[in-house]
Design a protein around this motif. Structure first.
Motif, PDB file in Angstrom:
ATOM      1  N   SER A   1      21.913 -29.216  20.532  1.00 44.80           N
ATOM      2  CA  SER A   1      21.872 -28.598  19.201  1.00 44.80           C
ATOM      3  C   SER A   1      21.664 -29.635  18.099  1.00 44.80           C
ATOM      4  CB  SER A   1      23.159 -27.806  18.936  1.00 44.80           C
ATOM      5  OG  SER A   1      24.287 -28.652  18.935  1.00 44.80           O
TER       6      SER A   1
ATOM      7  N   TYR B   1      17.373 -20.427  18.603  1.00 43.74           N
ATOM      8  CA  TYR B   1      18.173 -21.219  19.553  1.00 43.74           C
ATOM      9  C   TYR B   1      19.470 -20.485  19.897  1.00 43.74           C
ATOM     10  CZ  TYR B   1      21.440 -25.017  20.751  1.00 43.74           C
ATOM     11  OH  TYR B   1      22.408 -25.796  21.352  1.00 43.74           O
TER      12      TYR B   1
ATOM     13  N   ASN C   1      21.068 -18.667  23.420  1.00 45.28           N
ATOM     14  CA  ASN C   1      22.461 -18.806  23.876  1.00 45.28           C
ATOM     15  C   ASN C   1      23.062 -17.441  24.176  1.00 45.28           C
ATOM     16  OD1 ASN C   1      23.329 -21.547  21.648  1.00 45.28           O
ATOM     17  ND2 ASN C   1      22.689 -21.623  23.751  1.00 45.28           N
TER      18      ASN C   1
ATOM     19  N   SER D   1      18.957 -24.607  25.581  1.00 43.07           N
ATOM     20  CA  SER D   1      20.156 -23.988  25.025  1.00 43.07           C
ATOM     21  C   SER D   1      20.712 -22.893  25.927  1.00 43.07           C
ATOM     22  CB  SER D   1      19.846 -23.400  23.648  1.00 43.07           C
ATOM     23  OG  SER D   1      19.069 -22.228  23.759  1.00 43.07           O
TER      24      SER D   1
END
Length: 441
Positions: free
Chosen positions: A249, A277, A281, A339
């Motif tokens: 990140s 992103y 996740n 991610s």
């Protein structure tokens, strides 16, 4: 009647838990803009901002044992509520702090929150499920909670960058408001321990024996459990895998900030791209069980390969390819893919512990697992901050050297952990009938 109350409240806990986990997993609004805030508002360098991130996890590693012992007898839900107060203290110090030392104290306070919440939130769910005999739903419910968090955080990412342009401090105020609301929401949950007497020992025979011989046997069993190949190999794997994921990140934030600083993309798009992103996740957390169904333990191999490919790929593209729409899309795709492995791997390990450890040892198992990840994150993030300093904040060179450092330890730890894990699963699920091992003669 008490049985009905227990079932009602525990099933309500299960329905509410994913939302409680989502808002206590991490801080919304703030992490999207934290590096921007540290560098642009507080005047720190990239390496200093990355160091603060590594300090958070190194202090969590150092403080894990004393904090865990301090809160061991505190009821899980109450401990989680106390932990949330440390988040508010962290936010206030970062908002009003003017010196690097103040930010260090803030990160240490936040590490206390991490220690308590990562252990006690899991215990709340484990105990709740066990009371109503729904243990096998741990993976689905815990992963669902993380999925909700990352989805909400993705939305907050978009708002955070818009708010940041207007006034960066509003992001911190919004985060404080959320934490206050979470504390109120937690009042809807019930402590599972209140129903312990109505269930046959919530922690499965965790009754203290006055008999010295039994006590010695218990200590011997615990020593054998926590010095087993399964636990040791798992801890080594957690250290190295979390170390690999320590940079994902932060490197994405640096990459996006360089694009905005060079006027390649507008600042408002920072939040939208970072939201993508977080959405990856979210999807990985929600659907991680599909890896389990299709690949089983081999999923861990896939996670490690994805991580290495993403680190090397982003570095090579940034160094040798021109910055245009195509290369930005490919780079972002690699970041998004990277991610997806961190939350999925986390849920997998938590589930393996739930399956392979006795219920009474879960508290300690979660503590060791978290300590390993804190150590890996803090240690490897520190190494990466040194690489950034050495390469004048060039993340591409840093990525390539970092990948070279971490590949061999990662592969070795993966091999040993998978071997121990497969054996542990075999011991747990394989039943050898007496007649198969008795000598016929």
């Amino acid at each position: 009647m008490n049985e009905e109350r227990k079932n009602y409240y525990m099933n309500r806990n299960i329905k509410l838990y994913p939302f409680y986990l989502a808002f206590t997993w991490d801080v919304v609004f703030v992490w999207t803009i934290i590096i921007l805030f540290y560098t642009n508002v507080k005047g720190l360098s990239y390496s200093q901002a990355i160091f603060l991130d590594s300090l958070l996890y190194l202090s969590a590693f150092v403080l894990s044992v004393p904090v865990s012992k301090l809160i061991y007898k505190v009821k899980p839900l109450l401990a989680s509520q106390i932990a949330n107060l440390f988040v508010i203290a962290f936010l206030l110090l970062v908002m009003f702090g003017t010196h690097f030392f103040t930010f260090m104290i803030a990160e240490i306070l936040f590490s206390v929150f991490l220690i308590i919440s990562n252990i006690k939130n899991s215990i709340v769910l484990s105990d709740t499920l066990r009371l109503v005999k729904r243990d096998k739903e741990y993976n689905r419910i815990y992963g669902g909670g993380l999925g909700i968090y990352y989805f909400i955080d993705a939305i907050c990412c978009i708002f955070a960058t818009y708010i940041y342009q207007f006034n960066p401090y509003i992001c911190f105020i919004a985060a404080i408001v959320v934490m206050v609301l979470v504390e109120l929401f937690s009042l809807l949950l019930k402590e599972p321990s209140k129903f312990q007497e109505s269930n046959i020992d919530l922690n499965t025979k965790n009754i203290e024996s006055s008999n010295k011989q039994k006590s010695n046997k218990k200590r011997s069993f615990k020593k054998k459990t926590f010095l087993s190949a399964f636990i040791i190999s798992m801890l080594a794997y957690c250290v190295i895998f979390r170390g690999m994921c320590a940079i994902d990140s932060n490197v994405l934030k640096i990459y996006l900030q360089e694009l905005t600083d060079n006027a390649i993309i507008p600042l408002w798009s920072f939040g939208i791209l970072y939201a993508g992103y977080r959405l990856s996740n979210s999807l990985a957390s929600k659907f991680q069980f599909k890896y389990e169904l299709k690949f089983g333990v081999r999923s861990l191999i896939i996670f490690c390969l994805i991580g290495i490919i993403a680190i090397v790929g982003t570095g090579l593209i940034y160094l040798f390819a021109p910055i245009n729409v195509v290369t930005i899309i490919i780079t972002l795709a690699l970041f998004y893919l990277f991610s997806s492995i961190r939350p999925a791997n986390h849920v997998f390990i938590m589930n393996y512990l739930q399956v392979c450890l006795p219920a009474k040892d879960l508290d300690k198992g979660y503590t060791y697992k978290n300590m390993a990840e804190y150590l890996g994150y803090g240690m490897c993030s520190s190494i990466y901050s040194l690489l950034l300093s050495a390469f004048n904040d060039n993340f591409a060179y840093s990525n390539l050297v970092y990948a070279g450092i971490i590949v061999i330890p990662l592969i070795l730890s993966l091999i040993f952990f998978i071997r121990a894990l497969v054996k542990k699963y075999a011991e747990k699920y394989t039943v050898i009938k007496k007649e198969y091992v008795e000598d016929e003669f």
